[in-house]
Motif scaffolding. Structure first.
Motif, short mmCIF file in Angstrom:
data_model
loop_
_atom_site.label_atom_id
_atom_site.label_comp_id
_atom_site.label_asym_id
_atom_site.label_seq_id
_atom_site.Cartn_x
_atom_site.Cartn_y
_atom_site.Cartn_z
N TYR A 144 0.83 -1.20 0.00
CA TYR A 144 0.00 0.00 0.00
C TYR A 144 0.87 1.26 0.00
O TYR A 144 0.64 2.20 -0.77
CB TYR A 144 -0.91 0.04 1.24
CG TYR A 144 -1.91 -1.07 1.36
CD1 TYR A 144 -2.48 -1.66 0.24
CD2 TYR A 144 -2.30 -1.55 2.61
CE1 TYR A 144 -3.40 -2.67 0.36
CE2 TYR A 144 -3.22 -2.57 2.74
CZ TYR A 144 -3.76 -3.13 1.61
OH TYR A 144 -4.68 -4.14 1.73
N ILE A 196 1.29 4.19 -2.73
CA ILE A 196 0.99 5.60 -2.45
C ILE A 196 2.16 6.48 -2.88
O ILE A 196 1.97 7.53 -3.50
CB ILE A 196 0.69 5.79 -0.94
CG1 ILE A 196 -0.64 5.12 -0.58
CG2 ILE A 196 0.66 7.26 -0.56
CD1 ILE A 196 -0.83 4.90 0.92
N LEU A 245 -2.52 14.67 -0.14
CA LEU A 245 -2.51 13.24 -0.41
C LEU A 245 -1.20 12.79 -1.06
O LEU A 245 -0.98 11.62 -1.27
CB LEU A 245 -3.69 12.87 -1.32
CG LEU A 245 -5.07 13.35 -0.87
CD1 LEU A 245 -6.12 13.04 -1.92
CD2 LEU A 245 -5.45 12.70 0.47
N TRP A 300 2.66 12.00 -1.25
CA TRP A 300 3.72 11.54 -0.34
C TRP A 300 4.74 12.64 -0.11
O TRP A 300 5.19 12.86 1.03
CB TRP A 300 4.40 10.30 -0.94
CG TRP A 300 5.46 9.68 -0.09
CD1 TRP A 300 6.72 10.14 0.13
CD2 TRP A 300 5.35 8.47 0.67
NE1 TRP A 300 7.42 9.31 0.97
CE2 TRP A 300 6.60 8.27 1.31
CE3 TRP A 300 4.34 7.54 0.85
CZ2 TRP A 300 6.86 7.17 2.11
CZ3 TRP A 300 4.59 6.43 1.66
CH2 TRP A 300 5.84 6.25 2.28
N MET A 332 -3.22 9.93 6.94
CA MET A 332 -3.18 8.62 6.27
C MET A 332 -4.48 7.86 6.51
O MET A 332 -5.07 7.30 5.57
CB MET A 332 -1.99 7.80 6.80
CG MET A 332 -1.79 6.47 6.11
SD MET A 332 -1.19 6.63 4.41
CE MET A 332 0.54 6.99 4.69
N VAL A 361 -5.69 9.71 2.97
CA VAL A 361 -4.90 9.03 1.94
C VAL A 361 -5.42 7.63 1.68
O VAL A 361 -5.63 7.24 0.52
CB VAL A 361 -3.39 8.96 2.34
CG1 VAL A 361 -2.60 8.22 1.27
CG2 VAL A 361 -2.84 10.35 2.55
N ILE A 365 -6.99 6.09 -1.90
CA ILE A 365 -6.48 5.03 -2.77
C ILE A 365 -7.46 3.86 -2.88
O ILE A 365 -7.50 3.16 -3.89
CB ILE A 365 -5.07 4.51 -2.35
CG1 ILE A 365 -5.12 3.79 -0.99
CG2 ILE A 365 -4.05 5.62 -2.36
CD1 ILE A 365 -3.91 2.90 -0.73
#
Length: 503
Positions: A34, A38, A79, A81, A96, A100, A104
C-alpha cells in the motif's frame, strides 16, 4: 537481487513492522505494498505532469486542487507523499487514516475492476503514529538508494525480496517462482500485442507482471502507441486466478504499479466447476501448486474425464490444455514426477500432450532452483494446443546452472545457462545436429512413444565416458620397487645422521 546497503535498509524496514506488532509476513507485505503504491502514485503523477508540459498535451493530475473523500473536500496536495511525509507524526497518521487511505481505496473509477474488488476491504494496520513516521522515513531512504543505483530492475528486485519473506509453502505446495526463471519463460514465449494471457494460479501475479514489462520494453510502440492495442493491454490482456485474497490484493496492486490499470484478477478455484474457461487464452504462463491432493468431488468433471487423478500438478496440466484456444501456447513449471511417473494418470496426460497437441520443449532444471523454500526437481514444459497432434520431435535442455548457487543462500554465480537456453530456443533449426552428449538435443516423437511417453532427459541423454589408460602391471610394479628403494636409502641416510648426532 537485493544486496548490500539496500538489503540492510529493506530488512530494517521489515524490522520496524515486526517490532511494532505486525508479525504476519503477509500483513507486512500487504502494508508495504500500500505504502509503496501511495509513494509511486506521487512519482508517476509528477512524471506524467512533466511529460504533458514537454509534449504540450493535456493532463489532469489525480491530486487536483480538491479531492472528494466521502462527503468532505480535501486539498489534493495533502494526499501526495512528497507533502505529507514532512507532517508531524500525529498529523501524518491522521491524514493517512482519514484521507490518503480512503483515497487510494476508491481511486479506480470502475467498481467492477480488480483493483476496486481487492482494495474495497483493505485495512490500514499500522498501529501508531510513531511507527508510521519510522516507516515513511525508512521508505524514503530506500527510494533514495534505489535512485542512486539507477537500475531498471531494482524496484522489482525489492518487491521480489519482500515476497521472498513468504518462506512457508501453502497446503497445496505453492511457492514463489524466482523472478529470473519467470523472465526466462516470458522471453522464450515472446508475448504478442494481441495475446490474451492467463495464469490460473497467479499468486502475486509474477508471470503477468513480467509479461506486461516485456511488452512495454520490447514492443512499446506496438502496444502503447496503438489505441486499440493499448486498450486491450490495459483492460483485457491479463487474467489471473487464485484462492488467497491477500495474494490477489498484492497481485492486483503489483499489476497497477507496473502500469496495467485494470487487470482481470479474480478469486477462483481454477480446478473446480467454478472455472468455466474453455478455449479462451492464447498464452498461459504458470507455476501451479505441486504435491497437492484434492477430493474428486471438488474437481471439475471435465478435467477428470481426461485425467482421473487427485494430483494438482496433473490436473493443472489438463486444465491448461482446456483453457487454451487452438494455436495457444503454454509454458509451465512441473515437478519431475510429471515427466516420468508411471501411474495411468501420469501417462495419460503426457500422451495427450504428445499425441493430441504439439509438445515443443522440455527444460530440466536443477533441484536448487526453488531453494530455500523447496528442494524439488522441476522442469519447464512448452507446448502449443493444436487439437490434432503435430509433435514430431521434442527439444530437451539440461539446465545445470541458473546464475545462482544451488544452496539455501542462492548467491549470484558466473555459471548461467539461461542466456544459452533463450538463444537456442529462438533458433531451434540450428539444434538438429546436436548430439545426445550435448547439453541440448532433439528426440524424435517415436522414441518418446516407445518409452511410454517418458519425458525425463536422463532417459535420452548419453553420457560420454572418457577411457582412462593405465600403464601395464609390470611397469607399475617396477615403479613401486623404485619408490621402495628410494625410501630405504632415505631411511638409511636418516639413521646415519641420527647416529652421528648421538656420537
Amino acid at each position: 537481487m537485493v544486496t548490500g546497503e539496500l538489503k540492510n535498509k529493506v530488512d530494517g524496514l521489515w524490522e520496524i513492522f515486526w517490532t511494532g506488532g505486525l508479525t504476519n509476513p503477509l500483513d507486512v507485505i500487504e502494508q508495504m505494498t500500500y505504502l509503496m503504491f501511495i509513494r509511486d502514485l506521487d512519482d508517476s503523477d509528477n512524471v506524467h505532469m512533466k511529460e504533458s508540459i514537454m509534449l504540450g498535451l493535456p493532463y489532469k493530475s489525480i491530486f487536483e486542487e480538491n479531492v472528494t473523500i466521502g462527503d468532505r473536500k480535501v486539498p489534493g496536495n495533502q494526499l501526495k507523499w512528497s507533502v505529507f511525509h514532512d507532517f508531524p507524526a500525529q498529523k501524518m497518521y491522521a491524514n493517512m487514516q482519514e484521507n490518503v487511505f480512503p483515497f487510494i481505496k476508491n481511486l479506480h473509477g470502475d467498481k467492477e475492476s480488480a483493483y476496486a474488488k481487492y482494495m474495497g476491504d483493505a485495512i490500514f494496520k499500522v498501529p501508531t503514529p510513531v511507527m508510521l513516521d519510522k516507516i515513511v522515513t525508512a521508505m524514503d531512504e530506500i527510494y533514495e538508494k534505489m535512485e542512486q543505483l539507477r537500475s531498471e530492475d531494482v524496484r522489482g528486485d525489492i518487491y521480489e525480496y519482500l515476497l521472498s519473506k513468504l518462506a512457508t509453502a501453502g497446503v497445496n505446495g505453492q511457492f514463489r517462482t524466482p523472478r529470473h526463471i519467470i523472465k526466462m519463460m516470458v522471453e522464450m514465449m515472446d508475448p504478442k500485442a494481441d495475446d490474451l494471457i492467463c495464469d490460473p494460479a497467479c499468486g502475486t501475479s509474477g508471470f503477468l507482471v513480467e509479461s506486461s514489462e516485456y511488452l512495454r520494453k520490447k514492443k512499446k510502440a506496438e502496444v502503447l502507441f496503438n489505441a486499440k492495442n493499448k486498450e486491450h493491454y490495459m483492460n483485457h490482456m491479463f487474467h489471473g486466478y487464485d484462492m488467497d485474497r491477500t495474494m490477489l490484493r498484492i497481485g492486483a496492486m503489483n499489476m497497477m504499479t507496473h502500469g496495467v490499470s485494470n487487470p482481470n484478477i479474480e478469486y477462483r478455484d481454477s480446478l473446480s466447476d467454478q472455472n468455466e474457461d474453455k478455449e479462451k487464452y492464447s498464452l498461459i504462463l504458470a507455476n501451479p501448486p505441486f504435491k497437492g491432493s484434492l477430493d474428486y468431488d471438488i474437481v471439475s468433471a471435465d478435467l477428470l474425464k481426461v485425467c482421473k487423478t487427485k494430483k494438482t500438478e496433473l490436473l493443472f496440466l489438463t486444465l491448461f490444455v482446456r483453457m487454451l484456444k487452438t494455436g495457444g501456447r503454454c509454458a509451465c513449471i512441473v515437478p519431475d514426477g510429471v515427466l516420468f511417473g508411471s501411474s495411468k494418470a501420469h501417462k495419460d496426460i503426457r500422451k495427450a500432450i504428445v499425441e493430441e497437441q504439439r509438445l515443443e520443449a522440455v527444460i530440466s532444471m536443477p533441484s536448487g532452483v526453488f531453494k530455500p523454500y523447496a528442494g524439488v526437481s522441476t522442469a519447464i514444459l512448452i507446448f502449443t494446443k493444436t487439437g490434432h497432434g503435430g509433435t514430431d520431435k521434442v527439444w530437451f535442455y539440461d539446465m545445470k546452472a541458473d546464475g545462482r548457487s544451488l544452496d539455501d543462500k542462492r548467491s549470484e554465480v558466473k555459471e548461467n545457462d539461461i542466456p544459452d537456453i533463450i538463444a537456442r530456443f529462438k533458433n531451434l533449426e540450428a539444434e538438429n545436429d546436436r548430439k545426445r552428449t550435448d547439453q541440448s538435443f532433439f528426440v524424435e516423437k517415436q522414441e518418446i512413444v516407445d518409452n511410454a511417453y517418458d519425458l525425463s532427459i536422463n532417459k535420452y541423454k548419453e553420457i560420454e565416458y572418457i577411457p582412462v589408460e593405465y600403464p601395464p602391471t609390470s611397469e607399475i610394479m617396477a615403479n613401486l620397487r623404485a619408490l621402495e628403494k628410494e625410501v630405504q636409502e632415505s631411511m638409511a641416510e636418516l639413521e646415519k645422521m641420527l647416529g652421528d648426532e648421538m656420537a
